[in-house]
Every structure is written in structure tokens, then in C-alpha cells.
Scaffold this active site. Structure first.
Site, mmCIF file in Angstrom:
data_model
loop_
_atom_site.group_PDB
_atom_site.id
_atom_site.type_symbol
_atom_site.label_atom_id
_atom_site.label_comp_id
_atom_site.label_asym_id
_atom_site.label_seq_id
_atom_site.Cartn_x
_atom_site.Cartn_y
_atom_site.Cartn_z
ATOM 1 N N GLU A 249 10.269 7.972 -16.093
ATOM 2 C CA GLU A 249 8.874 8.348 -16.377
ATOM 3 C C GLU A 249 8.463 7.889 -17.774
ATOM 4 O O GLU A 249 7.334 7.434 -17.990
ATOM 5 C CB GLU A 249 8.694 9.860 -16.277
ATOM 6 C CG GLU A 249 8.852 10.389 -14.862
ATOM 7 C CD GLU A 249 8.951 11.914 -14.874
ATOM 8 O OE1 GLU A 249 7.913 12.563 -14.716
ATOM 9 O OE2 GLU A 249 10.057 12.445 -15.059
ATOM 10 N N HIS B 190 0.843 -1.219 0.000
ATOM 11 C CA HIS B 190 0.000 0.000 0.000
ATOM 12 C C HIS B 190 0.871 1.260 0.000
ATOM 13 O O HIS B 190 0.442 2.311 0.468
ATOM 14 C CB HIS B 190 -0.955 0.034 1.198
ATOM 15 C CG HIS B 190 -1.744 -1.218 1.369
ATOM 16 N ND1 HIS B 190 -3.000 -1.403 0.857
ATOM 17 C CD2 HIS B 190 -1.427 -2.390 1.988
ATOM 18 C CE1 HIS B 190 -3.442 -2.623 1.153
ATOM 19 N NE2 HIS B 190 -2.486 -3.244 1.835
ATOM 20 N N SER C 71 15.180 21.204 -15.648
ATOM 21 C CA SER C 71 14.004 22.009 -15.960
ATOM 22 C C SER C 71 14.456 23.276 -16.659
ATOM 23 O O SER C 71 15.487 23.851 -16.315
ATOM 24 C CB SER C 71 13.265 22.359 -14.674
ATOM 25 O OG SER C 71 12.422 23.474 -14.873
ATOM 26 N N LYS D 139 16.046 21.729 -10.383
ATOM 27 C CA LYS D 139 15.451 20.430 -10.698
ATOM 28 C C LYS D 139 16.419 19.424 -11.331
ATOM 29 O O LYS D 139 17.272 19.777 -12.135
ATOM 30 C CB LYS D 139 14.260 20.596 -11.650
ATOM 31 C CG LYS D 139 13.033 21.248 -11.058
ATOM 32 C CD LYS D 139 12.426 20.484 -9.895
ATOM 33 C CE LYS D 139 11.698 19.233 -10.336
ATOM 34 N NZ LYS D 139 10.503 19.539 -11.134
#
Ligand code: ARG
Length: 445
Positions: free
Chosen positions: A294, A160, A281, A287
Site C-alpha cells: 500500500e 476491467h 492491526s 488481520k
């Protein structure tokens, strides 16, 4: 002269297809990548015609000479496609006829583009499946290599997405390797599904000529012949099998990608991404983004889409060949290319991950991870498990569970085979790596 010059069916037509519809109907943009298979298939077919006594040795030699020349032109990029080449099969035969009109005129004896395209696709799928089996094994090997290295680094295991019980980084990485081994087996099955030689089926009903199918199959290294000729020109199950294997492989990689995205976040900070595998970024100077992970996660949807696309083409399609089947190529190629790209990206990414042992040690110091161990300790002293669960739960609730031991001991006590403790992780990693080395056992291509 017919207005359909350049067409394999020109004799039947007075006028050519409207140019707009020519473009609409053409599959050349996609199927030109089948060219090597088309040429190999045609050479094998010609040798079969010779074995059947339908070509003289001289005629066969002329066809082979012409096709080798076509192959060279295709490989070197000198091949000139024409607007009327509606597919790769037309282009190859048209060019052969230009080089040697008689060779061109004899090649298509006893063959239809229906069994020809089935053959080309089966050759493509066989090669793709064996490459993907290899790639899956390599990605599994990369994970197993890192697992061996991180066999005794404890980390929290999650259910979970909540801290549950201690495992090792090695065990977690092997949990991502294991599904890739299953993918390797599935790619192997997809290979076997494609490994049937369809020529001889003709357009749908075979040929009145005495073709020698076995000779063609032998030439191309096929294990078996397709059976029912109508099924042989309609069947694309082998393509769906391969896309299905790509789907599952994509799903597995997407879960690996998701774990890596989480681990690279400041909240987890279990891994650092070296610059070589990270992006920045354009706006936020601080960043460092896990785009590769991804994309591996995001691109897994492509194969699922491809499966639905091809299954939708096949659903309710009347036997036998219908031009709808031309729509098989785009999903098949998309799924195969994507699986190959994602496996390669995953393999590279896994090899570069830097684990933060300090953060991992902090995380496994959470006493909650050992609550089950505490209950099991009471069980070992004779208490019924349900009562032990209540007892430990009470300690947690009332503020403060004393963990009976730390990660090291907790892991050592877990005796299960292929479990999380370091000795088992090392053994399993070695087993996976041996398996990966031997798989796929050399497949014909
Ligand atoms: N381009 C076609 C395909 O990809 C080849 C077979 C054409 N056959 C036909 N009867 N028009 O399916």
C-alpha cells in the site's frame, strides 16, 4: 568591521541580515547533503585555476589541503556550522578561510555561487541517476527471478478487473518488470542530461579571467560543457528530467503495489504475505495487512508533487539566477529519496511473496477464461469470427459453456513471442536478467 561577518559578501554591508530572515533564507538544512559534491567541485575548480595560471602550485596545494580537511570534518560530523552559513557553499568557504585565510581568499576566483550550485546539483543528479538506474535494474531482476520460478503456473489475466483469459504468474510478473527496464533507460537519460559542466558561466556572463573549463570538466568526468552562460545558471531541466524518471518509476511501482494488495486479499488469495513483509492491526486480531504494498502504491504521488513543485518554481522565472531556484532542492531530494526507498521495498517484497498454487488452479478452472478460445476454435474450422463470437456468447448466456481445453493447452497454443506460455516466460525472464546485469553500464559518478 561589517555587521555581516561570516557572509561571502560582507564587504558590501554594514549590518547583518535579521536573524529571523537569516533562518528564512538559509538552505543549509537541505543543501548540506551536497557537501561532498561542493568540495569535489571546489577542488576541480582550483585545479582549473592552476591550469589557467591563476594559482601557483603552492597556492593550489594549500587550497587542496584545506578542502580535504574541511571534507574530513564534514564526513566525521566534527564540522561546526554557524547560523550565518546561509548555504553549504558559504559554510565550506568560510571554514577553509578559518583554516587558511589565503587559500580561502583565492578559491572563489572566477566563480559565482550561481554556477557553483548548478555544478553541485548536476553532480548530485548524475550520482542519483546512476544509483536509481542500478536500483531499477535490481527490482526488475527480482521480478524476473520470481517469473522464471513461476513460469508455468497459470492464473487468470484480467481486463476491467474481470477474468479475461489465462496467463501465467510469470508473464504477469514480467509485465511489471518490463516498465522498470524502461525506467532504467530513463534514469540513464537523466544522467546524460545532468552530464554538462557549468563552471565558467560565473554569475551569468562568464569571467574576464582566462578560465580553462575543459580542465575542470575532465577532472570531474563530465562529457560536455554547458554552452550559453545565462542558460547555464538558470537551467534546472536536468533536475526535472530526473524527477520525471522518478515519477514514472513511482507510477509503475504503484501498479505493482495495487496488484499485490488485491492478490493478498481473501477475495483473491493468490498470495500469502510472510510475516517479514506484513503488518497487523492494533485492534483486529485476525488481520494481516499488506502495508508495504500500500505504501509503495501511496508514495508514488510524492514524485508527481515534486515535479509540479519544481516546474512551478521555473515557470515564468526571469533569466538568469533568481533565489527562487534555491527551492529546487526539496522536491529533487524528495523525489530521489522516495524512488530509491520504493524500489528497495518493492524488490524485498517481491522476493518474499508466497503464491497459493491451489487458489490459482481453482481460479483458472473458470470455463469463462476459455470462451475466446472456443470461438477461435470455431474460426479454425472456417466460421467467421463475428458468428463464432455470437455462438459462444449464446452458450454462455443459456447456461454453460463447455471449455474446449484447460489452461495448459490454452497457454501452449499462444505462440506469440514474449507471450504468456512457460517457454517464452523463461526466455524473457532470462533476457531481462541479462539486461539488468549489464545496466547501467558503469556510469561515472
Ligand atoms: N543557496 C543558493 C541556492 O541554493 C546558492 C546560490 C546563491 N546565489 C546567490 N546569488 N544568492 O540556489
Amino acid at each position: 568591521m561589517s555587521g555581516a561577518e561570516g557572509k561571502l559578501y560582507a564587504g558590501r554591508f554594514r549590518e547583518g541580515l535579521l536573524p529571523e530572515l537569516e533562518r528564512f533564507a538559509s538552505s543549509l538544512e537541505l543543501d548540506r547533503r551536497l557537501a561532498p559534491h561542493d568540495v569535489a567541485g571546489s577542488i576541480a575548480h582550483a585545479r582549473g585555476l592552476r591550469a589557467a595560471g591563476l594559482l601557483t602550485p603552492g597556492q593550489l596545494a594549500a587550497i587542496e589541503r584545506g578542502l580535504r580537511r574541511v571534507e574530513e570534518e564534514l564526513e566525521s560530523g566534527r564540522f561546526r556550522f554557524r547560523a550565518t552559513d546561509e548555504d553549504i557553499h558559504t559554510a565550506v568557504e568560510r571554514r577553509l578561510s578559518e583554516l587558511d585565510p589565503e587559500a580561502g581568499a583565492r578559491l572563489h576566483t572566477g566563480r559565482s555561487r550561481n554556477d557553483q550550485v548548478a555544478l553541485d546539483l548536476r553532480l548530485f543528479c548524475r550520482l542519483a541517476a546512476s544509483r536509481l538506474a542500478r536500483r531499477a535494474a535490481e527490482a526488475a531482476d527480482a521480478l524476473a527471478g520470481r517469473a522464471a520460478e513461476l513460469a508455468d503456473v497459470p492464473m487468470p489475466g484480467y481486463t476491467h478487473l474481470q477474468r479475461a483469459q489465462p496467463v501465467t504468474v510469470g508473464h504477469h510478473l514480467l509485465a511489471h518488470a518490463e516498465p522498470l527496464l524502461r525506467d532504467g533507460v530513463r534514469f540513464r537519460h537523466a544522467y546524460e542530461a545532468a552530464d554538462q559542466m557549468p563552471l565558467g558561466s560565473g554569475a551569468l556572463a562568464g569571467s574576464t579571467l582566462p578560465l580553462v573549463r575543459e580542465a575542470v570538466a575532465r577532472e570531474l568526468g563530465f562529457e560536455r560543457l554547458t554552452r550559453n552562460s545565462m542558460d547555464a545558471v538558470s537551467d534546472r531541466d536536468f533536475a526535472l528530467d530526473l524527477i520525471h524518471a522518478c515519477c514514472l518509476c513511482g507510477l509503475h511501482l504503484s501498479r505493482l503495489g495495487e496488484d499485490l494488495v488485491l492478490w493478498a486479499s481473501a477475495e483473491f488469495a493468490f498470495v500469502r504475505l510472510p510475516d517479514r513483509v506484513a503488518t497487523g492491526s492494533s485492534l483486529m486480531p485476525q488481520k494481516k495487512n499488506p502495508d508495504v504494498a500500500e505504501l509503495i502504491r501511496g508514495r508514488s504521488g510524492r514524485a508527481l508533487g515534486a515535479y509540479v513543485a519544481l516546474a512551478t518554481v521555473l515557470k515564468g522565472l526571469p533569466l538568469t539566477y533568481d533565489r527562487d531556484l534555491q527551492e529546487d532542492k526539496s522536491p529533487l531530494f524528495a523525489a530521489v529519496d522516495n524512488a530509491e526507498a520504493c524500489l528497495e521495498a518493492a524488490q524485498l517484497l517481491v522476493g518474499e511473496l508466497e503464491f497459493d498454487r491451489g487458489r490459482l488452479a481453482e481460479a483458472v478452472a473458470d470455463p469463462g477464461l476459455y470462451a475466446t478460445d472456443a470461438a477461435e476454435q470455431l474460426v479454425a474450422q472456417g466460421m467467421p469470427f463475428r458468428q463464432a463470437h455470437r455462438e459462444v456468447a449464446r452458450q454462455v448466456r443459456e447456461g454453460g459453456l463447455a471449455a474446449p481445453w484447460g489452461a495448459e493447452r490454452s497457454l501452449q497454443l499462444r505462440r506469440l513471442e514474449a507471450g504468456p506460455r512457460s517457454g517464452e516466460v523463461r526466455r524473457e525472464a532470462a533476457r531481462l536478467r541479462r539486461w539488468a546485469e549489464g545496466h547501467p553500464p558503469a556510469l561515472a559518478s
